[in-house]
Motif scaffolding. Structure first.
Motif, PDB file in Angstrom:
ATOM      1  N   ILE A  21       0.836  -1.200   0.000  1.00 33.36           N
ATOM      2  CA  ILE A  21       0.000   0.000   0.000  1.00 33.36           C
ATOM      3  C   ILE A  21       0.874   1.253   0.000  1.00 33.36           C
ATOM      4  CG2 ILE A  21      -1.655   1.348   1.349  1.00 33.36           C
ATOM      5  CD1 ILE A  21      -2.899  -1.266   2.292  1.00 33.36           C
ATOM      6  N   THR A  22       1.917   1.228   0.820  1.00 34.14           N
ATOM      7  CA  THR A  22       2.833   2.376   0.868  1.00 34.14           C
ATOM      8  C   THR A  22       3.447   2.631  -0.500  1.00 34.14           C
ATOM      9  OG1 THR A  22       3.334   1.926   3.201  1.00 34.14           O
ATOM     10  CG2 THR A  22       4.898   3.298   1.974  1.00 34.14           C
ATOM     11  N   ARG A  23       3.873   1.566  -1.182  1.00 32.02           N
ATOM     12  CA  ARG A  23       4.454   1.722  -2.521  1.00 32.02           C
ATOM     13  C   ARG A  23       3.426   2.260  -3.502  1.00 32.02           C
ATOM     14  NH1 ARG A  23       6.574  -3.399  -1.318  1.00 32.02           N
ATOM     15  NH2 ARG A  23       5.042  -4.378  -2.703  1.00 32.02           N
ATOM     16  N   ALA A  26       2.739   5.943  -3.127  1.00 30.04           N
ATOM     17  CA  ALA A  26       3.869   6.849  -3.365  1.00 30.04           C
ATOM     18  C   ALA A  26       3.701   7.653  -4.649  1.00 30.04           C
ATOM     19  CB  ALA A  26       5.173   6.050  -3.409  1.00 30.04           C
ATOM     20  N   GLY A  27       2.967   7.109  -5.611  1.00 22.92           N
ATOM     21  CA  GLY A  27       2.828   7.795  -6.894  1.00 22.92           C
ATOM     22  C   GLY A  27       1.484   8.454  -7.098  1.00 22.92           C
ATOM     23  N   GLU A 184      -2.414  -2.534  -8.850  1.00 24.20           N
ATOM     24  CA  GLU A 184      -3.273  -2.053  -9.939  1.00 24.20           C
ATOM     25  C   GLU A 184      -4.065  -0.827  -9.503  1.00 24.20           C
ATOM     26  OE1 GLU A 184      -5.179  -1.582 -13.543  1.00 24.20           O
ATOM     27  OE2 GLU A 184      -3.340  -2.651 -12.989  1.00 24.20           O
ATOM     28  N   ALA A 185      -4.574  -0.838  -8.269  1.00 26.68           N
ATOM     29  CA  ALA A 185      -5.286   0.332  -7.752  1.00 26.68           C
ATOM     30  C   ALA A 185      -4.362   1.542  -7.715  1.00 26.68           C
ATOM     31  CB  ALA A 185      -5.839   0.036  -6.356  1.00 26.68           C
ATOM     32  N   GLY A 186      -3.109   1.303  -7.325  1.00 21.55           N
ATOM     33  CA  GLY A 186      -2.138   2.402  -7.311  1.00 21.55           C
ATOM     34  C   GLY A 186      -1.894   2.972  -8.696  1.00 21.55           C
ATOM     35  N   ARG A 187      -1.837   2.100  -9.707  1.00 23.23           N
ATOM     36  CA  ARG A 187      -1.624   2.571 -11.081  1.00 23.23           C
ATOM     37  C   ARG A 187      -2.824   3.396 -11.555  1.00 23.23           C
ATOM     38  NH1 ARG A 187       1.235  -2.448 -11.474  1.00 23.23           N
ATOM     39  NH2 ARG A 187      -0.662  -3.628 -11.880  1.00 23.23           N
ATOM     40  N   LEU A 188      -4.025   2.950 -11.233  1.00 21.72           N
ATOM     41  CA  LEU A 188      -5.221   3.704 -11.611  1.00 21.72           C
ATOM     42  C   LEU A 188      -5.235   5.074 -10.935  1.00 21.72           C
ATOM     43  CD1 LEU A 188      -8.080   1.035 -11.516  1.00 21.72           C
ATOM     44  CD2 LEU A 188      -7.481   2.481 -13.461  1.00 21.72           C
ATOM     45  N   LEU A 189      -4.929   5.067  -9.657  1.00 23.08           N
ATOM     46  CA  LEU A 189      -4.943   6.323  -8.913  1.00 23.08           C
ATOM     47  C   LEU A 189      -3.866   7.284  -9.418  1.00 23.08           C
ATOM     48  CD1 LEU A 189      -5.532   4.935  -5.309  1.00 23.08           C
ATOM     49  CD2 LEU A 189      -7.120   6.312  -6.654  1.00 23.08           C
ATOM     50  N   ALA A 190      -2.707   6.740  -9.771  1.00 25.29           N
ATOM     51  CA  ALA A 190      -1.624   7.595 -10.266  1.00 25.29           C
ATOM     52  C   ALA A 190      -2.025   8.316 -11.545  1.00 25.29           C
ATOM     53  CB  ALA A 190      -0.366   6.756 -10.501  1.00 25.29           C
ATOM     54  N   ALA A 193      -5.248  10.666 -10.120  1.00 24.27           N
ATOM     55  CA  ALA A 193      -5.012  11.513  -8.950  1.00 24.27           C
ATOM     56  C   ALA A 193      -3.513  11.574  -8.698  1.00 24.27           C
ATOM     57  CB  ALA A 193      -5.750  10.970  -7.728  1.00 24.27           C
ATOM     58  N   PRO A 194      -2.784  12.345  -9.502  1.00 21.23           N
ATOM     59  CA  PRO A 194      -1.326  12.403  -9.358  1.00 21.23           C
ATOM     60  C   PRO A 194      -0.931  12.909  -7.978  1.00 21.23           C
ATOM     61  CG  PRO A 194      -2.144  14.165 -10.775  1.00 21.23           C
ATOM     62  CD  PRO A 194      -3.295  13.254 -10.542  1.00 21.23           C
ATOM     63  N   PRO A 195       0.301  12.610  -7.576  1.00 19.60           N
ATOM     64  CA  PRO A 195       0.724  12.984  -6.222  1.00 19.60           C
ATOM     65  C   PRO A 195       0.753  14.489  -6.022  1.00 19.60           C
ATOM     66  CG  PRO A 195       2.587  12.227  -7.533  1.00 19.60           C
ATOM     67  CD  PRO A 195       1.360  11.924  -8.324  1.00 19.60           C
ATOM     68  N   ASP A 196       0.445  14.893  -4.769  1.00 19.17           N
ATOM     69  CA  ASP A 196       0.552  16.306  -4.403  1.00 19.17           C
ATOM     70  C   ASP A 196       1.296  16.387  -3.077  1.00 19.17           C
ATOM     71  OD1 ASP A 196      -1.253  15.510  -2.480  1.00 19.17           O
ATOM     72  OD2 ASP A 196      -2.986  16.409  -3.466  1.00 19.17           O
ATOM     73  N   THR A 197       1.133  17.465  -2.380  1.00 19.36           N
ATOM     74  CA  THR A 197       1.920  17.666  -1.159  1.00 19.36           C
ATOM     75  C   THR A 197       1.200  17.222   0.105  1.00 19.36           C
ATOM     76  OG1 THR A 197       1.064  19.935  -0.996  1.00 19.36           O
ATOM     77  CG2 THR A 197       3.158  19.619  -2.164  1.00 19.36           C
ATOM     78  N   HIS A 198      -0.016  16.672  -0.018  1.00 14.67           N
ATOM     79  CA  HIS A 198      -0.735  16.312   1.205  1.00 14.67           C
ATOM     80  C   HIS A 198      -0.123  15.068   1.847  1.00 14.67           C
ATOM     81  CE1 HIS A 198      -2.826  13.000  -0.836  1.00 14.67           C
ATOM     82  NE2 HIS A 198      -3.245  12.645   0.358  1.00 14.67           N
ATOM     83  N   LYS A 199      -0.270  14.991   3.146  1.00 16.25           N
ATOM     84  CA  LYS A 199       0.342  13.900   3.907  1.00 16.25           C
ATOM     85  C   LYS A 199      -0.464  12.617   3.762  1.00 16.25           C
ATOM     86  CE  LYS A 199      -2.107  15.053   8.202  1.00 16.25           C
ATOM     87  NZ  LYS A 199      -2.959  16.057   7.603  1.00 16.25           N
ATOM     88  N   ASP A 200       0.156  11.511   4.179  1.00 17.01           N
ATOM     89  CA  ASP A 200      -0.508  10.213   4.209  1.00 17.01           C
ATOM     90  C   ASP A 200      -1.522  10.240   5.353  1.00 17.01           C
ATOM     91  OD1 ASP A 200      -1.201   7.631   3.791  1.00 17.01           O
ATOM     92  OD2 ASP A 200       0.731   6.748   4.303  1.00 17.01           O
ATOM     93  N   GLU A 201      -2.800  10.277   5.010  1.00 20.00           N
ATOM     94  CA  GLU A 201      -3.844  10.525   6.012  1.00 20.00           C
ATOM     95  C   GLU A 201      -4.393   9.257   6.660  1.00 20.00           C
ATOM     96  OE1 GLU A 201      -6.657  13.805   4.864  1.00 20.00           O
ATOM     97  OE2 GLU A 201      -5.738  13.421   2.911  1.00 20.00           O
TER      98      GLU A 201
END
Length: 209
Positions: A21-23, A26-27, A184-190, A193-201
């Motif tokens: 999940i952390t990996r 990250a993107g 796969e969920a991470g790839r879809l989200l990337a 919803a590209p990364p921004d400056t918000h923290k890991d909530e």
């Protein structure tokens, strides 16, 4: 005997999935949560006994039309059919086939949404939370995405995520299937919803029920 968390996913597997999940996060600005439940979604005996009652009410009447059967014998036949069929449907793997598919789908979706809300996934700053919910006994996987992600991705995009979990579970590789689904969920989200400056909530952990 109840099912423990270790019977579903070992501590090592849960730790590896938390790292996955952390990996994946990250993107992306998205947040991923995973809930795996070993609890049945539906009260299977209720539906098993319902079908047994319906069949017991209907089945003896053709017998009564073809044969000379008096009322006490007919009632005894109905009771026997109900007891035998009810036992067969309630206490064997056949009970899983007694629940209508539409009821099971609705129960899976409703339970997934309940977990989505109870875990506070809807409270992320960017409304980018995603839940992967797995109901092991009923072989159901649901993905619930918050407003921002749902508007960008749409419901059909999560089909492959669900398929990866189900394939892994059927092959006895639940942890691997979940890891593939998270990636796969991470790839879809990337993409959406590209990364921004918000923290890991949200905590990067697997919830096993």
């Amino acid at each position: 005997m109840g099912t423990t968390n270790e019977n579903v996913l070992t501590a090592a597997q849960q730790a590896a999935l938390a790292e996955a999940i952390t990996r994946a996060e990250a993107g992306t600005a998205g947040e991923i949560q995973v809930v795996v439940s070993s609890r049945p979604l539906i009260d299977h005996p209720f539906y098993a006994l319902m079908w047994a009652a319906v069949i017991a009410l209907v089945l003896p009447w053709p017998v009564a039309l073809l044969l000379q059967v008096d009322v006490p014998e007919l009632l005894a036949l109905q009771a026997s059919v109900f007891i035998l069929l009810g036992s067969l449907l309630a206490f064997t793997p056949l009970r899983h086939f007694c629940v209508p598919r539409a009821v099971l789908r609705a129960a899976a979706r409703g339970t997934a949404v309940d977990h989505f809300l109870s875990l506070g996934i809807h409270q992320t700053e960017g409304r980018t939370g995603v839940l992967i919910f797995v109901a092991l006994p009923d072989h159901r996987v649901e993905v619930v995405a918050d407003d921002t992600i749902h508007a960008r991705v749409g419901p059909s995009a999560w089909t492959d995520v669900c398929t990866r979990v189900l394939t892994g579970a059927r092959e006895g590789r639940l942890a691997e299937g979940l890891e593939d689904a998270i990636a796969e969920a991470g790839r879809l989200l990337a993409r959406h919803a590209p990364p921004d400056t918000h923290k890991d909530e949200l905590p990067n952990r697997i919830v096993v029920l």
